[in-house]
Design a protein around this motif. Structure first.
Motif, mmCIF file in Angstrom:
data_model
loop_
_atom_site.group_PDB
_atom_site.id
_atom_site.type_symbol
_atom_site.label_atom_id
_atom_site.label_comp_id
_atom_site.label_asym_id
_atom_site.label_seq_id
_atom_site.Cartn_x
_atom_site.Cartn_y
_atom_site.Cartn_z
ATOM 1 N N ILE A 1 -5.337 -33.282 -29.807
ATOM 2 C CA ILE A 1 -4.513 -32.244 -29.202
ATOM 3 C C ILE A 1 -5.395 -31.102 -28.703
ATOM 4 N N PHE A 2 -4.879 -30.358 -27.744
ATOM 5 C CA PHE A 2 -5.479 -29.111 -27.295
ATOM 6 C C PHE A 2 -4.532 -28.013 -27.743
ATOM 7 N N GLY A 3 -5.066 -27.038 -28.489
ATOM 8 C CA GLY A 3 -4.185 -26.015 -29.032
ATOM 9 C C GLY A 3 -4.861 -24.668 -29.084
ATOM 10 N N LYS A 4 -4.123 -23.703 -29.608
ATOM 11 C CA LYS A 4 -4.673 -22.359 -29.764
ATOM 12 C C LYS A 4 -4.183 -21.778 -31.083
ATOM 13 N N ILE A 5 -5.027 -20.913 -31.657
ATOM 14 C CA ILE A 5 -4.709 -20.241 -32.904
ATOM 15 C C ILE A 5 -4.685 -18.749 -32.632
ATOM 16 N N ASN A 6 -3.585 -18.117 -32.972
ATOM 17 C CA ASN A 6 -3.465 -16.675 -32.806
ATOM 18 C C ASN A 6 -4.208 -15.993 -33.952
ATOM 19 N N LEU A 7 -5.292 -15.263 -33.633
ATOM 20 C CA LEU A 7 -6.099 -14.638 -34.675
ATOM 21 C C LEU A 7 -5.389 -13.472 -35.350
ATOM 22 N N ASN A 8 -4.307 -12.994 -34.760
ATOM 23 C CA ASN A 8 -3.569 -11.888 -35.355
ATOM 24 C C ASN A 8 -2.630 -12.348 -36.458
ATOM 25 N N ASN A 9 -1.997 -13.496 -36.243
ATOM 26 C CA ASN A 9 -1.014 -13.942 -37.245
ATOM 27 C C ASN A 9 -1.262 -15.354 -37.761
ATOM 28 N N GLY A 10 -2.292 -16.042 -37.238
ATOM 29 C CA GLY A 10 -2.623 -17.376 -37.729
ATOM 30 C C GLY A 10 -1.772 -18.493 -37.170
ATOM 31 N N ALA A 11 -0.849 -18.188 -36.265
ATOM 32 C CA ALA A 11 0.038 -19.218 -35.720
ATOM 33 C C ALA A 11 -0.752 -20.220 -34.885
ATOM 34 N N ILE A 12 -0.458 -21.499 -35.085
ATOM 35 C CA ILE A 12 -1.108 -22.582 -34.347
ATOM 36 C C ILE A 12 -0.104 -23.160 -33.352
ATOM 37 N N THR A 13 -0.502 -23.220 -32.087
ATOM 38 C CA THR A 13 0.375 -23.724 -31.040
ATOM 39 C C THR A 13 -0.294 -24.883 -30.335
ATOM 40 N N GLU A 14 0.423 -26.012 -30.219
ATOM 41 C CA GLU A 14 -0.089 -27.143 -29.456
ATOM 42 C C GLU A 14 0.213 -26.906 -27.985
ATOM 43 N N VAL A 15 -0.843 -27.003 -27.145
ATOM 44 C CA VAL A 15 -0.678 -26.806 -25.714
ATOM 45 C C VAL A 15 -0.427 -28.134 -25.020
ATOM 46 N N ASP A 16 -1.209 -29.156 -25.377
ATOM 47 C CA ASP A 16 -1.053 -30.451 -24.727
ATOM 48 C C ASP A 16 -1.708 -31.510 -25.589
ATOM 49 N N ALA A 17 -1.365 -32.745 -25.365
ATOM 50 C CA ALA A 17 -2.010 -33.874 -26.027
ATOM 51 C C ALA A 17 -3.026 -34.478 -25.079
ATOM 52 N N LEU A 18 -4.156 -34.922 -25.606
ATOM 53 C CA LEU A 18 -5.245 -35.462 -24.794
ATOM 54 C C LEU A 18 -5.520 -36.893 -25.183
ATOM 55 N N GLU A 19 -6.185 -37.598 -24.302
ATOM 56 C CA GLU A 19 -6.612 -38.947 -24.637
ATOM 57 C C GLU A 19 -7.849 -38.928 -25.529
ATOM 58 N N SER A 20 -8.701 -37.938 -25.328
ATOM 59 C CA SER A 20 -9.917 -37.830 -26.145
ATOM 60 C C SER A 20 -10.424 -36.402 -26.082
ATOM 61 N N GLU A 21 -11.469 -36.099 -26.848
ATOM 62 C CA GLU A 21 -11.921 -34.726 -27.016
ATOM 63 C C GLU A 21 -12.645 -34.190 -25.780
ATOM 64 N N PHE A 22 -12.794 -32.880 -25.745
ATOM 65 C CA PHE A 22 -13.566 -32.232 -24.699
ATOM 66 C C PHE A 22 -15.059 -32.510 -24.883
ATOM 67 N N LEU A 23 -15.801 -32.434 -23.791
ATOM 68 C CA LEU A 23 -17.255 -32.457 -23.890
ATOM 69 C C LEU A 23 -17.790 -31.072 -24.217
ATOM 70 N N GLN A 24 -17.181 -30.056 -23.618
ATOM 71 C CA GLN A 24 -17.668 -28.697 -23.801
ATOM 72 C C GLN A 24 -16.540 -27.734 -23.462
ATOM 73 N N MET A 25 -16.523 -26.601 -24.156
ATOM 74 C CA MET A 25 -15.474 -25.618 -23.913
ATOM 75 C C MET A 25 -16.023 -24.256 -24.297
#
Length: 783
Positions: A408-432
């Motif tokens: 999955i590709f997601g984000k974590i809110n550093l203020n409250n710790g909430a984890i949100t899934e943005v999208d599902a991927l076939e495989s991992e990123f090479l670089q971000m």
């Protein structure tokens, strides 16, 4: 991911780039597995080369070349909050900006390829950002660009059209390109024409590429100082070397031929550290250029994993088990509590680490240089994190979710710790990575990092004339509870008493000592009532009446045996391994603990079982004892086998064992400890055990830290600090979090030290250190 992706982004941060180890000639380590150019202190280390293909990697089945008939390649990274590459999409160089995902490279006016398919954007395996907005992109294969077989693209940050940085017909690149502050690009490659490995320098002004290395050498690690000097380790003619190549083309050896250098990293404009037999600090510019000095204490971290925080402090990983603050100052462990660390990244003053605790994946965050505990950002959710970066108040990441085996590709809110899934991927990123104004974090932008870092104290050494008559000092005792503002100092020949209430200490009395059998390493003094008891040879016990500090008299008591240590409290002296002796009323009477005169059969009662045991069973000749300052009825004893015993000795004729605890399997080196509140600090061969004694009947080791101090001779806790004396240095630890000592100041001593005491002052502390050359006084002024 789809273009419908909506993400709110505001303030943009710039962070460094993850990079890969080079393939090169088979032993090239590039810059140790991390990229030192790019963003501020965020060079990520990835031990798995498969997750970070080298520039020459042709993974993904794209083929070695894509023919494009004179296309216009447009690159757009403006206003990008996140740049990333994906390994499941040919057009994989993307950005998240203006609330949506966009491609960075577009092919305009392209024609049909030879196989009949439509031209697509080239696939980017990795990218690196320069100090002036430049960007280079390594392709998985190569494209025909301006009649060149191009494998690496370059954009200067001002033009929309990228240039060809590396022509495959000329060079086959390995590892990660690097930038200097002038924007020159350097890369390690195989020269196809001259048939040897070299480092190539490309000028942004002329577009010219030049070999700056000759043949017949092998390069293991290399890096470019922002001033354009290239440092490298390698071998030639069968001998190892560590060299530098200056911008004017001159080559210099840094170490003698054959010296093995394991790795190096720049620490500031004028210095780097490298690992050899010791960790060495090298001055590379300025007045002392070429000067080397050993870093003491040093730490064996892999410099190839080294990263820096925004203050310039250097951190490194050790065996994927721990991360340490390695330089400058005394090394200390960043407490993460992880069993295995896969990778870590430092962003400003925050450290993120990916790995495992037990069998569960974790993503830990901790603030550096603080006493806060680390936090697992994915607590309760099992996600194997792969790549991640920070923009605004979010961490963006990809990873494998265990519950459904999806990446999955997601984000974590550093203020409250909430984890949100943005999208599902076939495989991992090479670089971000994230991007704003580029910043070169190859080194700290100061001349000497050691002088720039904030310290809790200013520590200086002062000299007092009154101490000049002491040629050696074996023990120093602060008499604050009996005679405030006075010290007792014992030497091989005399016992001195000083008034230290003024700015200039003054001698108030002196008494000679018969020390014909003195063991100078074992000199000890204790105070009980108005008497000072001191051991000259651990067989004879001296007593001095100090009720009148200006007029003292002493005498000697003979013991039937010798001891390894003794302590005094409540009118009693305890001699380890021998007996309890009453020393009240200026009399010394042997206490019959068991009803017989054979003290080896003295007994105690086990608090837990009520059974009687021989005292000699737990007392050893190599034991170490402490009493609790605020509780004179408790005795703490460490034996030679790592056992801690806590005795209630309020009644010496009826001793009770409250707790027996095995600190470690075998700790013969616990020769010092400090009882401070409900904790005992007990060092052993570089490690310090922090033992919780809140319940005196059930004690336990709450934490263990590595102090890298192997010659501790004395310790003392005061306020929120632990003062630790080795035979060569004084180090102050912040213990405001009692279980997490952090060294905040250290100072090398002039002579070999044996003892010290701390006196609290309005400005901070005065530390009196005794040793072979008398007394050295340190003033610690709180900043």
């Amino acid at each position: 991911m789809k273009s419908r992706l909506k993400i709110t982004l505001s303030v943009i941060f710039m962070f460094g780039l993850a990079a890969c180890n080079g393939a090169g000639n088979g032993n090239l380590s590039d810059d140790g597995g991390y990229s030192s150019s790019g963003g501020q202190g965020t060079n990520d280390y990835f031990p798995d080369d498969d997750a970070n293909p080298s520039m020459s990697d042709d993974s993904g089945g794209e083929g070695s070349s894509t023919t494009v008939s004179n296309p216009t390649l447009i690159i757009d990274t403006k206003n990008a909050s996140i740049l990333f590459t994906r390994d499941n999409d040919h057009d994989n160089f993307k950005k998240i900006a203006n609330n949506e995902e966009r491609s960075i490279i577009r092919v305009v006016g392209g024609t049909t390829n030879e196989d009949g398919t439509t031209t697509e954007s080239p696939r980017v395996n990795q990218f690196i950002q320069g100090p002036n907005g430049e960007i280079s992109m390594a392709l998985s294969g190569s494209i025909d660009l301006d009649n060149m077989d191009c494998s690496v693209l370059y954009n200067d940050g001002s033009s929309e059209t990228p240039e060809c940085l590396v022509d495959n017909s000329q060079y086959s690149i390995s590892g990660t390109p690097k930038f200097d502050n002038a924007g020159n690009v350097y890369y390690y490659a195989y020269d196809q024409t001259n048939k040897y490995q070299t480092i190539v320098k490309r000028s942004p002004l002329t577009g010219q590429s030049t070999n700056i290395l000759n043949e017949n050498i092998n390069i293991y690690q290399w890096n470019v100082h922002p001033n354009g000097t290239v440092f490298m380790t390698g071998s030639a003619n069968g001998k190892s070397f560590f060299r530098k190549l200056t911008p004017n083309g001159s080559l210099e050896n840094i170490v003698s031929a054959g010296t093995s250098v394991g790795g190096f990293i720049f620490v500031d404009r004028n210095h780097l550290i490298y690992s050899s037999s010791y960790t060495m600090l090298l001055t590379i510019d300025g007045e002392d250029e070429g000067k080397t000095e050993a870093i003491v204490p040093s730490i064996s971290v892999d410099l190839g994993t080294a990263q820096r925080d925004s203050d310039g402090r250097i951190y490194g990983m050790q065996s994927h088990q721990k991360i340490y603050s390695a330089y400058p100052g005394v090394p200390y462990e960043v407490r993460l509590g992880m069993d295995y660390i896969t990778s870590y990244k430092i962003i400003d003053q925050t450290l993120f680490a990916v790995g495992e605790i037990g069998t569960s994946p974790v993503f830990m965050k901790t603030y550096l240089n603080t006493h806060e505990d680390s936090v697992n950002l994915i607590e309760g959710i099992e996600i194997e994190i792969y790549k991640y970066t920070v923009a605004d108040e979010f961490i963006y990441f990809d990873g494998l979710r265990f519950s459904d085996n999806k990446v999955i590709f997601g984000k974590i809110n550093l203020n409250n710790g909430a984890i949100t899934e943005v999208d599902a991927l076939e495989s991992e990123f090479l670089q971000m990575e994230s991007r704003s104004s580029p910043y070169d974090a190859t080194y700290s932008d100061v001349d000497d990092l050691r002088l720039e870092l904030d310290n809790e104290f200013t520590m200086e050494s002062v000299s007092y004339d009154a101490f000049n008559l002491i040629t050696d000092a074996r023990e120093i005792l602060n008499l604050e509870n009996i005679h405030p503002g006075h010290l007792a100092i014992g030497s091989e020949t005399d016992l001195y008493f000083f008034d230290i209430q003024s700015d200039s200490p003054a001698l108030v009395s002196r008494d000679s000592v018969d020390n014909s059998g003195t063991n100078p390493d074992e000199y000890q003094m204790v105070v009980s009532n108005n008497n000072l008891y001191y051991s000259a040879d651990h067989c004879d016990l001296h007593v001095a009446d100090i009720s009148d500090i200006n007029h003292i008299s002493s005498s000697v008591y003979n013991s039937s045996a010798c001891w390894s240590s003794f302590v005094g409290f409540a009118g009693f002296a305890v001699t380890q391994g021998i007996l309890f002796s009453s020393i009240s009323n200026n009399e010394m009477a042997m206490t019959d603990l068991s009803g017989v005169k054979d003290y080896s059969k003295a007994q105690y009662t086990d608090y837990h079982t009520g059974e009687k045991h021989n005292l000699e069973d737990v007392y050893s000749a190599y034991s170490h004892m402490r009493v609790e300052e605020n509780n004179s009825s408790l005795l703490y004893s460490f034996d030679a086998f790592g056992q801690l015993h806590i005795f209630d000795v309020s009644r010496p004729d009826d001793i009770t064992l409250l707790s027996a605890f095995e600190v470690c399997d075998y700790c013969p080196s616990i020769k010092q400890s400090e009882v401070y509140g409900n904790y005992i600090y007990a060092p052993d061969d570089g490690d310090m055990y922090i033992i919780n004694t809140s319940d005196k009947t059930h004690v336990y080791t709450e934490s263990e830290v590595n102090t890298f101090m192997y010659d501790i001779v004395s310790m003392k806790g005061i306020d929120d600090y632990l003062f630790v004396l080795t035979n060569s240095a004084m180090t102050v630890f912040d213990i405001s979090n009692r279980t997490y000592p952090i060294p905040v100041q250290t100072r090398k001593l002039v002579a070999t030290a044996r003892t010290f005491t701390v006196v609290k002052e309005d400005f901070g502390y005065r530390v009196f250190v005794g040793g072979d050359d008398g007394i050295e006084t340190l003033l610690l002024t709180k900043n």
